[in-house]
Design a protein around this motif. Structure first.
Motif, mmCIF file in Angstrom:
data_model
loop_
_atom_site.group_PDB
_atom_site.id
_atom_site.type_symbol
_atom_site.label_atom_id
_atom_site.label_comp_id
_atom_site.label_asym_id
_atom_site.label_seq_id
_atom_site.Cartn_x
_atom_site.Cartn_y
_atom_site.Cartn_z
ATOM 1 N N MET A 1 0.826 -1.211 0.000
ATOM 2 C CA MET A 1 0.000 0.000 0.000
ATOM 3 C C MET A 1 0.859 1.260 0.000
ATOM 4 O O MET A 1 0.604 2.210 -0.751
ATOM 5 C CB MET A 1 -0.921 -0.001 1.213
ATOM 6 N N ILE A 2 1.895 1.281 0.846
ATOM 7 C CA ILE A 2 2.762 2.459 0.912
ATOM 8 C C ILE A 2 3.473 2.676 -0.414
ATOM 9 O O ILE A 2 3.558 3.802 -0.925
ATOM 10 C CB ILE A 2 3.779 2.310 2.062
ATOM 11 N N ALA B 1 3.886 5.742 -5.432
ATOM 12 C CA ALA B 1 3.840 5.746 -6.895
ATOM 13 C C ALA B 1 2.745 6.675 -7.403
ATOM 14 O O ALA B 1 2.919 7.367 -8.418
ATOM 15 C CB ALA B 1 3.618 4.327 -7.413
ATOM 16 N N SER B 2 1.608 6.697 -6.687
ATOM 17 C CA SER B 2 0.519 7.588 -7.084
ATOM 18 C C SER B 2 0.923 9.051 -6.934
ATOM 19 O O SER B 2 0.660 9.882 -7.815
ATOM 20 C CB SER B 2 -0.727 7.294 -6.249
ATOM 21 N N ILE B 3 1.591 9.378 -5.828
ATOM 22 C CA ILE B 3 2.055 10.757 -5.626
ATOM 23 C C ILE B 3 3.055 11.146 -6.704
ATOM 24 O O ILE B 3 3.007 12.244 -7.272
ATOM 25 C CB ILE B 3 2.674 10.906 -4.222
ATOM 26 N N ALA C 1 -1.898 7.229 -14.518
ATOM 27 C CA ALA C 1 -0.632 7.097 -15.236
ATOM 28 C C ALA C 1 -0.861 6.727 -16.696
ATOM 29 O O ALA C 1 -0.218 7.275 -17.600
ATOM 30 C CB ALA C 1 0.250 6.061 -14.548
ATOM 31 N N VAL C 2 -1.776 5.796 -16.948
ATOM 32 C CA VAL C 2 -2.052 5.375 -18.323
ATOM 33 C C VAL C 2 -2.708 6.510 -19.114
ATOM 34 O O VAL C 2 -2.338 6.778 -20.269
ATOM 35 C CB VAL C 2 -2.946 4.125 -18.327
ATOM 36 N N ILE C 3 -3.675 7.178 -18.501
ATOM 37 C CA ILE C 3 -4.344 8.292 -19.187
ATOM 38 C C ILE C 3 -3.339 9.391 -19.503
ATOM 39 O O ILE C 3 -3.317 9.939 -20.626
ATOM 40 C CB ILE C 3 -5.500 8.830 -18.325
ATOM 41 N N ALA D 1 1.674 -1.180 -11.538
ATOM 42 C CA ALA D 1 0.900 -0.929 -10.318
ATOM 43 C C ALA D 1 -0.270 -1.902 -10.126
ATOM 44 O O ALA D 1 -0.478 -2.386 -9.003
ATOM 45 C CB ALA D 1 0.398 0.520 -10.304
ATOM 46 N N PRO D 2 -1.067 -2.230 -11.168
ATOM 47 C CA PRO D 2 -2.168 -3.185 -10.930
ATOM 48 C C PRO D 2 -1.675 -4.546 -10.458
ATOM 49 O O PRO D 2 -2.316 -5.186 -9.616
ATOM 50 C CB PRO D 2 -2.852 -3.278 -12.300
#
Length: 231
Positions: free
Chosen positions: A30-31, A36-38, A194-196, A143-144
């Motif tokens: 999760m961390i 990665a999202s940030i 990220a993909v978009i 990520a998925p």
């Protein structure tokens, strides 16, 4: 057949509670996905602003260049700006000056060298502008699966809890499954933007490259006419 009543505390199913209840492996997943999202959003915001600015600057640069009466002075002024168009212009002019400084000028060779210099400059600029796209592509594709790993691990932990408790009621299984699915949700939260963004930035880079190529072709044609005029 009577089923036992199930009472789950909504607070224990909140995102923060699911994170705190997760084991070390799922927490690490999760961390990592949150980081990665940030990182993804930092790249999206930074690259989006930069590419929009470069596209507008390229339009203004091309318009001003074709209106300029003194190419050398315009090139000197443009060299002080951080503009891909200016660097392409200076690469072409630099090769022009070196090639035409010889006592005997090979006009066909000059044209080829100028074209090669312009193409090389465009390639370098596009590599520089697209250097962060690889990060978005990696996050979008990986990520998925990282989230899925957290999901599988969490479900395995839930089954282990069932075996230890000897109780397969939803109250026992639900927290572990919720933690597992939460890891998948975070993975998708990181991957989808990220993909978009990758697709959008690829499109923007294609538009910028097309404009730079058109400018390069026009500039090359202008220098070719100068060679014919000096013949």
């Amino acid at each position: 057949m009577n089923f036992p009543s199930i009472s789950l505390d909504p607070a224990s199913m909140s995102p923060l509670a699911l994170f705190l209840q997760a084991d070390f492996i799922v927490k690490s997943v999760m961390i990592g996905l949150l980081l990665a999202s940030i990182w993804t959003w930092m790249i999206i915001i930074g690259n989006g602003r930069r590419l929009s600015r470069i596209r507008k600057d390229a339009e203004a640069f091309e318009r001003d260049f074709w209106r300029a009466s003194d190419v050398d002075r315009f090139s000197a002024d443009a060299a002080r700006t951080d503009s891909p168009s200016a660097r392409i212009l200076n690469a072409g002019l630099g090769e022009w000056r070196r090639s035409t400084a010889r006592p005997v000028v090979d006009r066909a060779g000059v044209r080829e060298r100028i074209a090669a210099a312009l193409d090389s400059a465009i390639g370098m600029e596009m590599d520089r502008l697209g250097e962060r796209l690889n990060t978005l592509a990696t996050i979008g594709s990986v990520a998925p699966f990282v989230g899925l790993f957290g999901t599988v691990w969490g479900i395995m932990r839930s089954f282990s809890g069932i075996a230890s408790a000897g109780n397969s009621s939803l109250a026992v299984v639900a927290p572990g499954i919720a933690e597992a699915l939460f890891a998948t949700a975070i993975g998708l939260f990181a991957a989808i933007p990220a993909v978009i963004a990758y697709n959008r930035f690829t499109y923007m880079l294609g538009k910028i490259e097309s404009r730079l190529l058109r400018f390069s072709d026009g500039f090359h044609a202008m220098l070719s006419r100068e060679l014919e005029r000096d013949a």
